[in-house]
Scaffold this active site. Structure first.
Site, PDB file in Angstrom:
ATOM      1  N   VAL A 227      35.744  35.364  39.859  1.00  0.00           N
ATOM      2  CA  VAL A 227      35.416  35.153  41.266  1.00  0.00           C
ATOM      3  C   VAL A 227      35.911  33.785  41.726  1.00  0.00           C
ATOM      4  O   VAL A 227      35.443  33.253  42.732  1.00  0.00           O
ATOM      5  CB  VAL A 227      33.893  35.282  41.501  1.00  0.00           C
ATOM      6  CG1 VAL A 227      33.447  36.724  41.364  1.00  0.00           C
ATOM      7  CG2 VAL A 227      33.101  34.367  40.558  1.00  0.00           C
ATOM      8  N   ARG A 229      39.793  31.992  41.259  1.00  0.00           N
ATOM      9  CA  ARG A 229      41.140  32.174  41.784  1.00  0.00           C
ATOM     10  C   ARG A 229      41.929  33.006  40.777  1.00  0.00           C
ATOM     11  O   ARG A 229      41.743  32.877  39.561  1.00  0.00           O
ATOM     12  CB  ARG A 229      41.858  30.829  42.017  1.00  0.00           C
ATOM     13  CG  ARG A 229      41.353  30.046  43.223  1.00  0.00           C
ATOM     14  CD  ARG A 229      41.698  30.739  44.528  1.00  0.00           C
ATOM     15  NE  ARG A 229      41.384  29.927  45.696  1.00  0.00           N
ATOM     16  CZ  ARG A 229      40.229  29.983  46.360  1.00  0.00           C
ATOM     17  NH1 ARG A 229      39.275  30.793  45.923  1.00  0.00           N
ATOM     18  NH2 ARG A 229      40.027  29.231  47.429  1.00  0.00           N
ATOM     19  N   GLU A 258      48.012  37.683  45.117  1.00  0.00           N
ATOM     20  CA  GLU A 258      46.994  38.056  46.088  1.00  0.00           C
ATOM     21  C   GLU A 258      47.593  37.936  47.491  1.00  0.00           C
ATOM     22  O   GLU A 258      48.163  36.891  47.808  1.00  0.00           O
ATOM     23  CB  GLU A 258      45.771  37.147  45.956  1.00  0.00           C
ATOM     24  CG  GLU A 258      44.593  37.575  46.807  1.00  0.00           C
ATOM     25  CD  GLU A 258      43.336  36.767  46.536  1.00  0.00           C
ATOM     26  OE1 GLU A 258      42.788  36.248  47.511  1.00  0.00           O
ATOM     27  OE2 GLU A 258      42.913  36.648  45.364  1.00  0.00           O
ATOM     28  N   HIS A 277      38.783  40.135  47.487  1.00  0.00           N
ATOM     29  CA  HIS A 277      38.341  38.765  47.795  1.00  0.00           C
ATOM     30  C   HIS A 277      37.303  38.782  48.920  1.00  0.00           C
ATOM     31  O   HIS A 277      37.410  38.013  49.884  1.00  0.00           O
ATOM     32  CB  HIS A 277      39.544  37.896  48.181  1.00  0.00           C
ATOM     33  CG  HIS A 277      39.314  36.431  47.891  1.00  0.00           C
ATOM     34  ND1 HIS A 277      40.340  35.539  47.620  1.00  0.00           N
ATOM     35  CD2 HIS A 277      38.180  35.691  47.814  1.00  0.00           C
ATOM     36  CE1 HIS A 277      39.851  34.328  47.408  1.00  0.00           C
ATOM     37  NE2 HIS A 277      38.523  34.398  47.531  1.00  0.00           N
TER      38      HIS A 277
END
Length: 316
Positions: A227, A229, A258, A277
Site C-alpha cells: 500500500v 508505492r 501505474e 490505488h
C-alpha cells in the site's frame, strides 16, 4: 492564547476547498494571497508549483503523503530556505484498513471464493488460513504501520515492525510485545515471517526493496501486501513468484507501472488482488487532509515542530 497574526495561502485552486479554509481559520491563522503569506497549503502537483516563492513564505504544506515526484521535479531543492511538510500520516487509518482488507482477503482465500460458481468445500478448505498465531511483518512503521498494528493485534497476529532506527514503535493501541527491527536487519525476516505489508516511503534506496531473492525466501503460503508505492516491489519478480506458486499471493493497491495496463499478467493471476490505488479515495481524502492542515497550522503558529517534515537528505 494570544498569537501574532499569521497569514496562510491556499493554492493553486481558486476558490480553495472550503474545508481547508475552515481548517486554517479554526487553527487561528488568517487566509491571504500568496504574496502576503507566511505559509502555503498546496493542493496541486509539482508541475504547477511556482518556480519562485515570495520571500515571506517560510513553510509549505503538500497534500501528498508520498513526495518522490517533488524530488524528481527538483521543487524541494529549488527552495532550500523553506520548510516543506507532506501529508504523511494524514491518511494512515484509511490506508491501513485497506491493507488489512487485502491481507485478510488473501489469507481467507477470498479471490477463489468470488470466482466460484459451485460448492467446492474440499477444494477450498486446504487454502483457507488465519492470522491468529501468524507473524506479519510491516515494512515501514510510520503512520500507516502504526495505524495497522492495532488492527492486527486483536486478530492474534505477532507483529514485526521495521523502521530505519530499530527503536521500539509506540502509539495508541500498540502493545509493548510488538517486535521492532531496523531496516538494516530486514534480510533476517523473510524466511521467518508469514506475511508482509509494505508501507515504506519510495526513495532511490527502497526501489525494488522486494525482489526475486526476497520473494524466494518467503513461505509458499505467504501473502505480500503493498500500500506504499509500486516501485518497492520488482514487478517482474513478483509475477514470476505468483505464477510459480513460490508465494501464496499478493494484494496490491499500488503497482509498477501505474496505472497497471490492461492485459498485464497481474490482472489475470488468480492469487493477485489489484485495487486501483483507491485505499485513500477522494471522498475520504479531503477531510483527513483538512485535519492534518489544522494541526500543522496550529503548530506553525505556536513554533512547535511540524507534522511530517520532509527531509531532503532522506528523500521523504
Amino acid at each position: 492564547m494570544n498569537r501574532p497574526a499569521v497569514t496562510i495561502a491556499i493554492g493553486p485552486t481558486d476558490p480553495p476547498p472550503t474545508l481547508l479554509e475552515k481548517a486554517v481559520v479554526e487553527a487561528g491563522a488568517t487566509l491571504s494571497d500568496l504574496d502576503e503569506a507566511r505559509g502555503l497549503i498546496w493542493v496541486g502537483g509539482p508541475g504547477e508549483f511556482p518556480d519562485e516563492l515570495p520571500a515571506g513564505v517560510q513553510w509549505v504544506q503538500l497534500s501528498a503523503a508520498g513526495v518522490e515526484d517533488w524530488f524528481t521535479a527538483g521543487v524541494i531543492a529549488r527552495h532550500p530556505g523553506v520548510r516543506f511538510t507532506s501529508a504523511a500520516g494524514a491518511f494512515a487509518a484509511s490506508v491501513a484498513e485497506h491493507a488489512l482488507m487485502l491481507l485478510l482477503a488473501g489469507v481467507r482465500y477470498l479471490p477463489e471464493h468470488l470466482r466460484a460458481s459451485d460448492w467446492r468445500q474440499q477444494d477450498f478448505f486446504p487454502h483457507v488460513g488465519t492470522l491468529r498465531g501468524k507473524t506479519v511483518t510491516i515494512v515501514g512503521a510510520g503512520g500507516i504501520g502504526r495505524a495497522l498494528i492495532p488492527m492486527l493485534v486483536p486478530l492474534g497476529a505477532h507483529i514485526i515492525a521495521v523502521n530505519r532506527s530499530g527503536r521500539p514503535v509506540s502509539g495508541p493501541g500498540i502493545p509493548s510485545s510488538v517486535e521492532t527491527i531496523s531496516a538494516g536487519h530486514l534480510g533476517r525476516v523473510w524466511p521467518h515471517t508469514d506475511h508482509v505489508v509494505i508501507a515504506a516511503p519510495a526513495t532511490p534506496a527502497t526501489r525494488h526493496l522486494v525482489g526475486a531473492d526476497e520473494l524466494a525466501r518467503l513461505k509458499p503460503s505467504s501473502w505480500i501486501v503493498n500500500v506504499a508505492r509500486g516501485s518497492l516491489i520488482d514487478t517482474d519478480a513478483l509475477v514470476a513468484a505468483l505464477a510459480s506458486g513460490a508465494i501464496g499471493g499478493a494484494g496490491l493497491d499500488v503497482t509498477d507501472p501505474e496505472p497497471l495496463p490492461a492485459g498485464h499478467p497481474l490482472w489475470s493471476l488468480p492469487n493477485a488482488i489489484v485495487t486501483p490505488h483507491d485505499s485513500n479515495p477522494p471522498q475520504l481524502r479531503l477531510a483527513a487532509f483538512a485535519d492534518h492542515v489544522e494541526a500543522n497550522v496550529e503548530r506553525f503558529l505556536e513554533g512547535r515542530p511540524l507534522l511530517a517534515p520532509i527531509d531532503p537528505a532522506r528523500g521523504y
